[in-house]
Design a protein around this motif. Sequence first.
Motif, PDB file in Angstrom:
ATOM      1  N   TYR A   1       0.862  -0.660   0.261  1.00  0.00           N
ATOM      2  CA  TYR A   1      -0.106  -0.385  -0.272  1.00  0.00           C
ATOM      3  C   TYR A   1       0.737   1.223  -0.113  1.00  0.00           C
ATOM      4  O   TYR A   1       0.791   2.562  -0.039  1.00  0.00           O
ATOM      5  N   ARG A   2       2.504   1.037   0.806  1.00  0.00           N
ATOM      6  CA  ARG A   2       3.410   1.936   0.966  1.00  0.00           C
ATOM      7  C   ARG A   2       3.809   2.832  -0.483  1.00  0.00           C
ATOM      8  O   ARG A   2       3.969   3.924  -1.024  1.00  0.00           O
ATOM      9  N   LEU A   3       3.721   1.483  -1.169  1.00  0.00           N
ATOM     10  CA  LEU A   3       4.546   1.690  -2.250  1.00  0.00           C
ATOM     11  C   LEU A   3       3.561   2.553  -3.505  1.00  0.00           C
ATOM     12  O   LEU A   3       3.668   3.008  -4.106  1.00  0.00           O
ATOM     13  N   ALA A   4       2.505   1.280  -3.890  1.00  0.00           N
ATOM     14  CA  ALA A   4       1.382   1.894  -4.111  1.00  0.00           C
ATOM     15  C   ALA A   4       1.120   4.225  -3.966  1.00  0.00           C
ATOM     16  O   ALA A   4       0.616   4.284  -5.476  1.00  0.00           O
ATOM     17  N   LEU A   5       0.990   3.954  -2.385  1.00  0.00           N
ATOM     18  CA  LEU A   5       0.288   5.389  -2.358  1.00  0.00           C
ATOM     19  C   LEU A   5       1.975   6.102  -2.991  1.00  0.00           C
ATOM     20  O   LEU A   5       1.712   7.026  -3.711  1.00  0.00           O
ATOM     21  N   ARG A   6       2.534   5.618  -3.118  1.00  0.00           N
ATOM     22  CA  ARG A   6       4.139   6.644  -3.459  1.00  0.00           C
ATOM     23  C   ARG A   6       3.305   7.048  -4.875  1.00  0.00           C
ATOM     24  O   ARG A   6       4.383   7.953  -5.663  1.00  0.00           O
TER      25      ARG A   6
END
Length: 172
Positions: A103-108
């Motif tokens: 999720y963190r990578l996707a938000l980035r």
Amino acid sequence: MTGRSSLLRPDDVIDSILQITPEFLARRGLRGLLLDLDNTLVPYGSYEEAAAAGMFRWARDLLDSGIGLYLLSNATGRRAAFWLARLGFHGVGLAGKPNPRAYRLALRALNLPAQQVGMVGDQLFTDVLGGNLSGMHTILVRPLATNALPHTRVARHLERLVLRRYGHDWKV
Ligand SMILES: [Mg+2]
């Protein structure tokens, strides 16, 4: 029993992704969506492009409205790649939901803060749990198809129990 902070509680429960319009998103302060693939965008295991025409149109309308979209799927990389080649936005397979890392990578990738992004998916214990752990708005959508895998049937039963506590009669 119904604490607002429950990690399994979706912020919205809807019947179809088609209910998600630019107005729907604006009312919630959302500028991007992370999208589950199987049983959210297409029926579980499906490779039928023709049947997905309505979904393609929906995604294109959101993109045209300036909404960021990103596919976050636990499906195999090959399956995710098949759909990504046709969707017109980026994403990943083998995401390992509910692990917040993906999720963190996707938000980035969307370049948006968690509070401005919604996670859309059909499963409480992967899509919704990971979205809530990541501080995102969570949208549970009714699954497009039922599949008879034993572990899925157990999960569906547990989802129904949890959702009933939140006042949703969830029959899938
Ligand atoms: Mg799914």
